[in-house]
Design a protein around this motif. Structure first.
Motif, mmCIF file in Angstrom:
data_model
loop_
_atom_site.group_PDB
_atom_site.id
_atom_site.type_symbol
_atom_site.label_atom_id
_atom_site.label_comp_id
_atom_site.label_asym_id
_atom_site.label_seq_id
_atom_site.Cartn_x
_atom_site.Cartn_y
_atom_site.Cartn_z
ATOM 1 N N TYR A 60 0.845 -1.192 0.000
ATOM 2 C CA TYR A 60 0.000 0.000 0.000
ATOM 3 C C TYR A 60 0.882 1.245 0.000
ATOM 4 C CZ TYR A 60 -3.710 -3.202 1.499
ATOM 5 O OH TYR A 60 -4.602 -4.244 1.581
ATOM 6 N N VAL A 61 0.493 2.213 -0.812
ATOM 7 C CA VAL A 61 1.172 3.505 -0.821
ATOM 8 C C VAL A 61 0.132 4.564 -0.478
ATOM 9 C CG1 VAL A 61 2.517 5.166 -2.134
ATOM 10 C CG2 VAL A 61 2.807 2.717 -2.565
ATOM 11 N N GLN A 62 0.244 5.131 0.728
ATOM 12 C CA GLN A 62 -0.674 6.172 1.176
ATOM 13 C C GLN A 62 -0.047 7.523 0.846
ATOM 14 O OE1 GLN A 62 -3.325 4.802 1.951
ATOM 15 N NE2 GLN A 62 -2.998 2.953 3.141
ATOM 16 N N THR A 80 1.259 9.999 -3.007
ATOM 17 C CA THR A 80 1.478 10.006 -4.451
ATOM 18 C C THR A 80 2.739 9.224 -4.798
ATOM 19 O OG1 THR A 80 0.424 12.175 -4.627
ATOM 20 C CG2 THR A 80 1.821 11.492 -6.460
ATOM 21 N N THR A 81 2.660 8.440 -5.869
ATOM 22 C CA THR A 81 3.826 7.744 -6.409
ATOM 23 C C THR A 81 4.245 8.464 -7.683
ATOM 24 O OG1 THR A 81 3.080 5.627 -5.505
ATOM 25 C CG2 THR A 81 4.706 5.556 -7.277
ATOM 26 N N GLN A 139 -7.802 0.842 -1.060
ATOM 27 C CA GLN A 139 -7.044 1.389 -2.176
ATOM 28 C C GLN A 139 -5.553 1.098 -1.994
ATOM 29 O OE1 GLN A 139 -9.272 2.952 -0.343
ATOM 30 N NE2 GLN A 139 -10.680 4.162 -1.577
ATOM 31 N N PHE A 182 -3.012 2.464 -4.199
ATOM 32 C CA PHE A 182 -2.304 3.720 -4.451
ATOM 33 C C PHE A 182 -3.252 4.875 -4.136
ATOM 34 C CE2 PHE A 182 0.091 0.851 -7.247
ATOM 35 C CZ PHE A 182 1.393 1.192 -6.921
ATOM 36 N N ARG A 183 -2.971 5.595 -3.044
ATOM 37 C CA ARG A 183 -3.753 6.776 -2.704
ATOM 38 C C ARG A 183 -3.052 8.009 -3.262
ATOM 39 N NH1 ARG A 183 -6.957 4.992 1.767
ATOM 40 N NH2 ARG A 183 -8.288 6.790 1.402
ATOM 41 N N VAL A 195 -0.935 8.022 -9.231
ATOM 42 C CA VAL A 195 0.307 7.441 -9.734
ATOM 43 C C VAL A 195 0.732 8.206 -10.981
ATOM 44 C CG1 VAL A 195 1.385 5.408 -10.748
ATOM 45 C CG2 VAL A 195 -0.226 5.144 -8.859
ATOM 46 N N SER A 224 3.897 7.760 -13.701
ATOM 47 C CA SER A 224 5.044 6.916 -14.050
ATOM 48 C C SER A 224 5.244 6.921 -15.560
ATOM 49 C CB SER A 224 4.824 5.479 -13.557
ATOM 50 O OG SER A 224 3.701 4.904 -14.204
ATOM 51 N N ILE A 245 -6.831 2.369 -7.382
ATOM 52 C CA ILE A 245 -5.990 3.555 -7.536
ATOM 53 C C ILE A 245 -6.913 4.764 -7.516
ATOM 54 C CG2 ILE A 245 -4.322 4.751 -9.002
ATOM 55 C CD1 ILE A 245 -3.647 2.017 -10.234
#
Length: 687
Positions: A575-577, A579-580, A597, A599-600, A603, A605, A623
């Motif tokens: 989990y990524v809480q 922005t990536t 979720q 990706f919060r 994303v 890329s 996402i």
């Protein structure tokens, strides 16, 4: 007669008693009345003072509100409510009284605000892919069956194509692709093959990292006990092999929580590749989480309360403070440089970013600029001696050893016996401190020497004794002639010797050098110079390179092309809480058993590959980018304190009046002084 007189005297005594009773009652009543009157007067005076304080406090709060209305304060980092301070002192505010008003921003309000894409604390899209690479999908989606949907909350924009290999791409917003679209797409509106049509939603937001210089270099924490909390400090980490060894099922600290405390982390692995560090274990620059649970950011319990440290193997998601839920969230930013990669295999990971009012909460960042810049102390910049510690038999001009100008220190040997002459010098101090984590790439000892009756049988050597390091000795060639010879002797020792260790630890500060000549003949031994040449690579922010930026990526990473972040196992949770942002790199994510979720906050890329397994049952958006908050309201607490005299007033104790106000701006990123709307949410007298 006597009886009459006696009776008369008895009546007079009774009257006296009655008179005394009446007087006593009147006195007591009068006393009570006077006491009540005094209390009433004092109450009236106190009430009058209280009303005056409240009146003054009311005016002070009005003055503070007017000050805020005419300011641009919006709680950005480094700002204060009233210019240089969070306290507004109002000297001689009314009559003989002064006032002070303190200001405190409401930390609980999460505002998602995006008046324009250049002035926004969230991305414009849930998914934005920037690559335009032939043979590489911009967005590739594979569902377990044709009827299942990958749900997205927010816009989807690909600067190349969208390839839904199996299943459905479903979003509550719009979809754009500059190239073709294949497979089933459900959206408010879908536009494919738009070519180069202008659309700012497809532009790179060009987010900046949280740092422009590498944070301090860190060694890996101790790994000794199974089932513990292993704590990492913000900084630069360069050992992917060591990280992977720690986080595998066979490590001494397996089944642990890998807690990365709030702050900025820079991963620039140098186990292999350009300017690799031989002091590190050899292997790939891939950090693999095969065991345990990684928690990045401020830890929280199951109820969302902040705790001192995470428990062992916490449940995720929910192990760290989420910036989509808390405006006070302080998390991490993981920056990846060079060809550094992260793979979540059989372990779990939750990475939480930090909330900001003026920029996206980036949790994962792919470095886009920078390169290694070697420092070279060579040639005329080589390190030289500053002091002759012991000239030995080199009594003629020993100080000339520092200059390397054709003028030599000499030892005039007049006998043919076997003798050894040694001159000892020191210095070799670096002109600037060497940063911790530097990699020594070259080290040369430059010796200019000769003998008027030289012999190839002479035994020549230099002992190098670095400060705080282990000494070592190198052999200097000898010649059967009378010429002066310049030697450049490699003292790198394979990049693992004393000098390399000191440079890497930031501990090289100078050295002592001893030149020894074992001579069996007459002649003049000459030493023109002893210099030390060092070339090293200090830590620096490096743009993605190697397999990270090689193209095309076709769905399987290898030594040639790879993804910067990969989640690949059915046993992992990721989990990524926040922005990536990896605009020049690929993300390749396999989803399994997610509970919310993944990706919060969106994303961004070069290319995004999402593969969903058959056991994935989460029905919400995988996402998302959060919706804008309704209205741009920013809340503050104001407390007014009153004191007599010219002040300044103390702001401790109970305030005379307290208020909560809201500032409403059309553009919260750049408030317009004098045009701000102020709403009073509460107005009360504490106590």
């Amino acid at each position: 007669m006597r009886d009459r007189i006696a009776r008369a005297r008895g009546d007079e005594g009774a009257a006296l008693v009655l008179a005394l009773i009446v007087i006593t009652v009147i006195a007591l009543s009068l006393s009570a009345l006077l006491t009540l009157s005094d209390t009433s007067v004092r109450t009236t005076v106190g009430l009058r003072d209280q009303v005056a304080d409240t009146y003054n406090a009311d005016g002070a709060l009005q003055a503070a509100i007017n000050n805020l209305r005419n300011s641009s304060y919006n709680h950005n980092t480094g700002q204060h409510c009233f210019g240089a301070d969070d306290t507004l002192q109002l000297t001689n505010f009314h009559g003989g009284d002064s006032a002070a008003v303190t200001c405190e921003a409401d930390p609980k309000k999460v505002l998602i605000q995006c008046p324009s894409l250049s002035n926004c604390n969230r991305p414009g899209n849930a998914i934005l892919t920037l690559g335009k690479v032939a043979g590489e999908d911009g967005l590739n989606i594979t569902q377990p069956n044709t009827g299942s949907a990958l749900r997205v909350h927010g816009n989807v924009f690909s600067n190349s194509n969208i390839n839904v290999v199996k299943g459905v791409l479903n979003t509550n917003a719009n979809v754009w692709a500059r190239g073709s679209c294949s497979g089933t797409i459900q959206s408010v509106g879908t536009a494919c093959n738009i070519g180069n049509a202008a659309n700012e939603l497809g532009d790179d937001p060009n987010y900046a990292a949280d740092t422009t210089t590498p944070p301090p270099h860190r060694d890996l924490p101790a790994c000794t006990s199974r089932g513990t909390v292993v704590t990492f400090q913000p900084g630069t980490y360069d050992d992917a092999v060591g990280l992977s060894a720690m986080m595998r099922s066979s490590s001494a600290c397996r089944d642990s929580t890998w807690w990365f405390k709030p702050g900025t982390y820079y991963f620039d692995f140098r186990n292999s590749g350009t300017n690799a560090n031989p002091l590190l274990p050899s292997g790939t620059n891939v950090w693999t989480i095969d065991n345990g649970t990684l928690v990045g950011g401020t830890p929280t319990d199951a109820a969302g309360n902040i705790i001192a440290k995470p428990p062992v193997l916490p449940a995720i998601p929910g192990s760290c403070d989420n910036p989509i839920k808390n405006a006070s969230a302080v998390g991490v930013q993981f920056i990846f440089g060079g060809d550094s990669q992260l793979t979540v295999n059989k372990g779990h990971a939750e990475i939480c970013g930090s909330y900001h009012t003026n920029k996206a909460p980036i949790a994962i960042y792919g470095q886009t600029t920078g390169s290694d810049t070697p420092a070279a102390w060579t040639g005329t910049n080589a390190l030289a001696m500053t002091t002759v510690d012991d000239a030995g038999p080199f009594v003629n001009n020993p100080g000339w050893i520092a200059q390397g100008d054709g003028q030599s220190a000499t030892w005039a040997k007049t006998s043919a016996s076997n003798e050894t002459g040694t001159v000892k010098v020191s210095g070799y101090t670096p002109p600037t401190a060497i940063p911790v984590g530097s990699v020594l790439t070259a080290a040369k000892l430059v010796v200019v020497h000769g003998n008027s009756a030289g012999s190839a049988q002479d035994n020549l050597s230099v002992r190098v004794d670095p400060t705080n390091g282990s000494p070592f000795t190198v052999v200097v060639p000898s010649y059967g002639d009378a010429a002066m010879h310049t030697e450049s002797i490699d003292v790198l020792q394979g990049g693992v010797g004393t000098l390399a260790q000191l440079v890497n630890a930031g501990g090289y500060s100078g050295a002592k050098l001893s030149y020894s000549a074992g001579v069996k003949h007459k002649g003049i031994e000459s030493l023109d110079t002893l210099r030390l040449e060092l070339t090293f690579v200090p830590p620096t922010l490096r743009a993605g390179s190697g397999c990270i930026t090689n193209t095309p990526y076709t769905g399987t990473g290898n030594a040639s092309t790879c993804a910067v972040v990969t989640a690949q196992s059915n046993d992992s949770l990721f989990y990524v809480q926040g922005t990536t942002y990896t605009p020049k790199a690929v993300l390749d994510i396999t989803l399994n058993n997610a509970e919310e979720q993944v990706f919060r906050f969106g994303v961004v890329s070069r290319s995004l590959w999402v593969k969903v397994t058959g056991s994935f049952t989460f029905g919400g958006p995988v996402i998302e980018v959060p919706d804008d908050s309704p209205g741009f309201v920013f809340s503050l607490y104001l407390s007014a304190y009153i004191c007599s005299g010219a002040g300044p007033c103390s702001t401790t104790g109970t305030p005379a009046l307290r208020s909560k106000v809201a500032l409403v701006d059309s553009n919260p990123m750049a408030p317009s002084p004098g045009h701000r709307q102020v709403t009073v949410l509460s107005w009360s007298r504490p106590g």
